[in-house]
Design an enzyme around this catalytic site. Structure first.
Site, PDB file in Angstrom:
ATOM      1  N   GLU A  73     -49.879 -58.480  56.570  1.00 33.67           N
ATOM      2  CA  GLU A  73     -49.899 -58.787  58.005  1.00 33.67           C
ATOM      3  C   GLU A  73     -50.867 -59.946  58.160  1.00 33.67           C
ATOM      4  OE1 GLU A  73     -50.928 -59.371  61.298  1.00 33.67           O
ATOM      5  OE2 GLU A  73     -51.864 -57.406  61.533  1.00 33.67           O
ATOM      6  N   CYS A 127     -54.509 -61.668  65.863  1.00 32.75           N
ATOM      7  CA  CYS A 127     -53.429 -62.432  65.223  1.00 32.75           C
ATOM      8  C   CYS A 127     -52.266 -62.643  66.187  1.00 32.75           C
ATOM      9  CB  CYS A 127     -52.981 -61.734  63.944  1.00 32.75           C
ATOM     10  SG  CYS A 127     -52.694 -59.987  64.174  1.00 32.75           S
TER      11      CYS A 127
HETATM   12  P1  NAD Z   1     -60.740 -64.770  55.500  1.00 32.93           P
HETATM   13  O1  NAD Z   1     -59.308 -65.029  55.324  1.00 32.93           O
HETATM   14  O2  NAD Z   1     -61.676 -65.250  54.433  1.00 32.93           O
HETATM   15  O3  NAD Z   1     -61.008 -63.206  55.692  1.00 32.93           O
HETATM   16  C1  NAD Z   1     -60.178 -62.361  56.456  1.00 32.93           C
HETATM   17  C2  NAD Z   1     -60.371 -60.951  55.935  1.00 32.93           C
HETATM   18  O4  NAD Z   1     -59.885 -60.913  54.615  1.00 32.93           O
HETATM   19  C3  NAD Z   1     -61.839 -60.519  55.840  1.00 32.93           C
HETATM   20  O5  NAD Z   1     -61.959 -59.212  56.299  1.00 32.93           O
HETATM   21  C4  NAD Z   1     -62.176 -60.612  54.365  1.00 32.93           C
HETATM   22  O6  NAD Z   1     -63.092 -59.617  53.969  1.00 32.93           O
HETATM   23  C5  NAD Z   1     -60.853 -60.385  53.703  1.00 32.93           C
HETATM   24  N1  NAD Z   1     -60.751 -61.130  52.458  1.00 32.93           N
HETATM   25  C6  NAD Z   1     -61.077 -62.422  52.245  1.00 32.93           C
HETATM   26  N2  NAD Z   1     -60.825 -62.763  50.958  1.00 32.93           N
HETATM   27  C7  NAD Z   1     -60.331 -61.649  50.359  1.00 32.93           C
HETATM   28  C8  NAD Z   1     -59.872 -61.367  49.048  1.00 32.93           C
HETATM   29  N3  NAD Z   1     -59.862 -62.299  48.085  1.00 32.93           N
HETATM   30  N4  NAD Z   1     -59.442 -60.118  48.774  1.00 32.93           N
HETATM   31  C9  NAD Z   1     -59.413 -59.168  49.718  1.00 32.93           C
HETATM   32  N5  NAD Z   1     -59.828 -59.374  50.987  1.00 32.93           N
HETATM   33  C10 NAD Z   1     -60.271 -60.617  51.310  1.00 32.93           C
HETATM   34  O7  NAD Z   1     -61.159 -65.472  56.818  1.00 32.93           O
HETATM   35  P2  NAD Z   1     -62.282 -65.205  57.887  1.00 32.93           P
HETATM   36  O8  NAD Z   1     -63.134 -66.440  58.021  1.00 32.93           O
HETATM   37  O9  NAD Z   1     -62.984 -63.921  57.725  1.00 32.93           O
HETATM   38  O10 NAD Z   1     -61.346 -65.122  59.130  1.00 32.93           O
HETATM   39  C11 NAD Z   1     -60.701 -66.296  59.558  1.00 32.93           C
HETATM   40  C12 NAD Z   1     -59.215 -66.256  59.482  1.00 32.93           C
HETATM   41  O11 NAD Z   1     -58.706 -65.026  59.047  1.00 32.93           O
HETATM   42  C13 NAD Z   1     -58.648 -66.474  60.844  1.00 32.93           C
HETATM   43  O12 NAD Z   1     -58.412 -67.824  61.060  1.00 32.93           O
HETATM   44  C14 NAD Z   1     -57.407 -65.654  60.888  1.00 32.93           C
HETATM   45  O13 NAD Z   1     -56.297 -66.460  60.569  1.00 32.93           O
HETATM   46  C15 NAD Z   1     -57.553 -64.678  59.784  1.00 32.93           C
HETATM   47  N6  NAD Z   1     -57.673 -63.294  60.247  1.00 32.93           N
HETATM   48  C16 NAD Z   1     -56.528 -62.695  60.620  1.00 32.93           C
HETATM   49  C17 NAD Z   1     -56.567 -61.392  61.056  1.00 32.93           C
HETATM   50  C18 NAD Z   1     -55.320 -60.706  61.476  1.00 32.93           C
HETATM   51  O14 NAD Z   1     -55.385 -59.733  62.208  1.00 32.93           O
HETATM   52  N7  NAD Z   1     -54.147 -61.143  60.986  1.00 32.93           N
HETATM   53  C19 NAD Z   1     -57.777 -60.716  61.122  1.00 32.93           C
HETATM   54  C20 NAD Z   1     -58.935 -61.361  60.720  1.00 32.93           C
HETATM   55  C21 NAD Z   1     -58.871 -62.669  60.268  1.00 32.93           C
END
Ligand code: NAD
Length: 478
Positions: A248, A282
């Protein structure tokens, strides 16, 4: 005010501290709220072993018993609503009223999936006399799940509910920046009598944990909510060992304002939804395509309403929008605003950080954006609305589909013909008409294109966590 909970790992039915920790910050004032444990590989090995035992037991537990545990846990979380909501607001920043609703939403995911657990029907395929074909749906095994920081309670609830209801065991790595929701869920499941090992909670360095867990046994599936970039990274790792994924991912939701609606009412509804969770959703409505005759009045009302949003500490009951969750979001919003301004977009309101302590950023309205404005293609994931005029519904649909995303999409219209065109034409997993609510527990939720793969919730949700097994049974040996 209840105390912020101690954050620990939960493995094999026991709480566990770690030597290494990460600070948890309050985004409203940047103070340290607590420490989040960092799991070692030894902790992860223990979680894998516990999850294998948990699956052996839970997959052979009757659906009614599985449902009863989920319902009991949901009832406990409802009782603990205020305590949970306060901890969420402190670590995430959202207004307390929204945190309270989030707790209930998490409970609804548990309650819905508890019901679905008792309705996992197989089927008998008609055939020749002497042979029966019976299709079974069986739990896939142990799920490795990764939940994000934007909804500390409801995001993990959704994945945990699906896995546990279908008879799987789960190891979830919840978000290190907002860990309290998952800890409260673990407490509720423990108190509800979930057997040890069925549910395991870890925290740590995200990439280290996911790359360790995904290839190992007994993990059979990967579930993730977060950015498209991380989703692709996880999917690649899962593909190497041929494990299915539930992804998702990001969105960049279009909102089409048709010419048969009241633009003032559409703007009122839009600002409330845009400011929800500081826009860090999202499915947040972001790209507004407004029919040109309504454009001016829609923008005027949107800006007036946006300016009136009260920003502050989420624990203050008067607050309508809290800080964004971390300094990364603040920096990203500043970059997108500067880029749009430099390329000629109008900043109708907002566009500057509020104060210099806490990550406060106002609802920011950018209008008349040129096609090359980065905000039009990169998900702002914050309180940013992008408003452009369009000449026809066909043009709006074309623009809505112009990105690689396809999660939520919205339209305001009273015309059945328009709804028909939108339903057939918009590439998305969830289309909402005259409401900016994209999903509830009883409806399937998920994306198309780079917004992800698979569905959570609805009648479809549990099937993500199950395999299909056909049994051919000939009554006489042949
Ligand atoms: P990010 O993509 O680094 O992190 C998002 C989430 O993924 C965090 O909870 C993080 O702990 C987890 N994550 C990151 N790298 C991972 C990995 N290698 N393995 C497992 N989990 C991992 O980005 P961010 O700076 O925390 O958030 C920014 C972006 O993330 C936003 O621009 C948005 O697009 C996206 N986001 C989307 C949702 C959603 O509901 N779809 C929620 C949170 C963030």
């Amino acid at each position: 005010m209840s105390a912020y909970p101690e954050i620990r790992l939960y493995i094999g039915g026991h709480w566990r501290k770690t030597a290494e920790t990460l600070p948890i910050l309050n985004p409203a004032d940047e103070t340290v709220l607590g420490q989040c444990p960092v799991a070692t590989t030894a902790d992860l090995d223990d979680a894998l072993e516990a999850a294998a035992k948990g699956f052996a037991l839970w997959s052979r537990t009757s659906p009614h018993k599985r449902a009863a545990v989920l319902l009991k846990a949901a009832a406990l979380m409802r009782e603990r609503q205020e305590e949970i909501a306060q901890s969420i607001t402190r670590e995430h920043g959202k207004p307390i009223a929204q945190a309270r609703l989030e707790v209930i939403r998490g409970c609804e995911f548990f309650e819905w999936d508890a019901g679905e657990a008792t309705r996992i029907y197989g089927r008998v395929i008609p055939s020749e006399p002497g042979i029966r074909y019976i299709v079974h749906h069986q739990p896939i095994g142990t799920v490795a799940a990764f939940s994000p920081w934007n909804f500390p309670m409801s995001q993990p609830c959704r994945k945990i509910a699906g896995a546990i209801a279908s008879g799987c065991s789960i190891i979830i790595k919840a978000a290190e920046e907002t860990p309290a929701g998952a800890v409260h869920i673990a407490n509720a499941l423990h108190d509800a009598g979930l057997p040890p090992g069925v549910f395991n909670l870890v925290f740590g360095v995200p990439a280290d944990i996911s790359s360790y867990l995904i290839p190992r046994q007994p993990v059979r599936m990967v579930a993730f909510t977060g950015s498209t970039a991380v989703g692709k990274w996880l999917t690649e790792r899962a593909a190497r060992v041929m494990k299915p994924v539930l992804m998702e991912l990001g969105g960049h939701a279009p909102v089409v304002v048709c010419d048969d609606v009241d633009p003032v009412e559409a703007a009122r509804i839009s600002v409330i939804r845009k400011s929800r969770n500081q826009g860090q959703v999202c499915t947040s409505p972001t790209r507004f395509f407004v029919m040109k005759d309504l454009y001016k009045s829609f923008c005027t009302e949107f800006v007036e309403r946006a300016k009136a949003i009260r920003i502050g500490n989420g624990l203050d009951p008067e607050t309508q929008m809290g800080p964004v969750a971390n300094d990364r979001r603040l920096a990203a919003l500043e970059v997108l605003t500067a880029d749009a301004r430099a390329k000629g977009a109008k900043v109708l309101t907002g566009g500057e950080r509020v104060g210099n302590r806490g990550y406060f950023y106002p609802v920011t309205v950018l209008a008349d954006l040129p096609d090359d404005a980065r905000a039009l293609t990169e998900e702002p994931f914050g309180p940013m609305a992008l408003i452009n005029p369009v000449n026809s519904l066909e043009e709006a649909i074309e623009k809505a589909n112009s990105l690689p995303f396809g999660l939520a999409a919205y339209a305001f219209t009273h015309s059945a013909r328009n709804v028909d065109l939108l339903t057939d034409g918009v590439e998305c997993g969830n289309l909402s008409i005259n409401t900016l609510e994209a999903s509830v527990a009883e409806t399937p939720f998920g994306g198309v294109k780079e917004s992800g793969f698979g569905r959570e919730g609805g009648a479809e949700g549990l099937h993500q966590y199950m395999i299909v097994k056909n049994v051919s049974h000939r009554l006489e040996m042949q």
